[in-house]
Design a protein around this motif. Sequence first.
Motif, PDB file in Angstrom:
ATOM      1  N   ARG A  74     -47.671 -83.267  14.337  1.00 47.67           N
ATOM      2  CA  ARG A  74     -47.276 -82.271  15.330  1.00 47.67           C
ATOM      3  C   ARG A  74     -48.440 -81.348  15.673  1.00 47.67           C
ATOM      4  O   ARG A  74     -48.268 -80.137  15.866  1.00 47.67           O
ATOM      5  CB  ARG A  74     -46.059 -81.463  14.846  1.00 47.67           C
ATOM      6  N   ASP A  95     -44.119 -87.199  21.933  1.00 48.29           N
ATOM      7  CA  ASP A  95     -44.473 -87.346  20.521  1.00 48.29           C
ATOM      8  C   ASP A  95     -45.981 -87.507  20.357  1.00 48.29           C
ATOM      9  O   ASP A  95     -46.545 -88.524  20.766  1.00 48.29           O
ATOM     10  CB  ASP A  95     -43.758 -88.571  19.938  1.00 48.29           C
ATOM     11  N   TYR A  99     -36.454 -78.161  16.081  1.00 43.78           N
ATOM     12  CA  TYR A  99     -37.499 -77.697  15.174  1.00 43.78           C
ATOM     13  C   TYR A  99     -37.548 -76.180  15.027  1.00 43.78           C
ATOM     14  O   TYR A  99     -37.888 -75.679  13.945  1.00 43.78           O
ATOM     15  CB  TYR A  99     -38.864 -78.247  15.609  1.00 43.78           C
ATOM     16  N   LEU A 150     -40.198 -87.443  10.689  1.00 45.55           N
ATOM     17  CA  LEU A 150     -41.545 -87.008  11.068  1.00 45.55           C
ATOM     18  C   LEU A 150     -42.659 -87.783  10.384  1.00 45.55           C
ATOM     19  O   LEU A 150     -43.602 -88.246  11.034  1.00 45.55           O
ATOM     20  CB  LEU A 150     -41.694 -85.510  10.767  1.00 45.55           C
TER      21      LEU A 150
END
Length: 273
Positions: free
Chosen positions: A14, A74, A211, A242
């Motif tokens: 991320r 993503d 999130y 994740l």
Amino acid sequence: FAIPCSNAFGQSFRAYEEDGDRNAGVQEFYRLNHTNQTYEFATKKKEEFRKLDKAEMSIWECIELLNKFIDESDPDLDEPQIQHLLQSAEAARKDYPDEDWLHLTALIHDLGKVLLHESWGAQPQWCVGGDTYPLGCAFDECIIYHKFFKENPDSKNPEYNTKLGVYKEKIGLENVVMSWGHDEYMYMVMKENKCTLPPPAYFIIRFHSFYPLHKNGAYTYLMNDEDHENLKWLKIFNKYDLYSKSKVLLDVEKLKPYYQSLIDKYFPSKLRW
């Protein structure tokens, strides 16, 4: 399941601020998402897709349909969705071998991305993937790319731009309008088709992209006691969602019999989508 140090591209997970063409695309995704996801928009989308009149098919048929799609939001993976689903499920299965509901939940958690298919009107990526967040109240500053909310009409609406907005404390997340996307759609599909997975599975499906809650602890003032219990399982699941993303591809046909047995246990043979 051991958490890797970096994602499939050798970067931190991320890592939205990293340079590169893929992350430039992710940033544009969130500009569109944060500008257009309003309380009114999400409410209309729920009404539109709640009819479940787009297709009739099995869970596995839906998994195969997703194989052609890659999630533009993503930054950690650019493999077809079927691999991400199996990687998540197998990681959960390794740590919790007796919790078959969790294995299946991991397998199906992103099936709502079928919204990208032409039979569903080829919905734009910005209202299918990405992090989700409540609508009808202020956008918490922990939301990724928060700066793009300045163009969202709700941020200027006094009914929606306060901490609680249209809600009351401890109202329960079941009663909160979330930004529209694959999470909300798959939750509706499960509910309307009378899926028999337990409540934590429903919670995981609906909020796995939330999130701001499960990573940053935002919006907890909207949660009730049941939400707090279910959040424990969502945080467990998030590790597999994740960190299991990998360039090492799994053998789909080898794994299919096990997961088909779970599908048969918890779902009807055909579902309305």
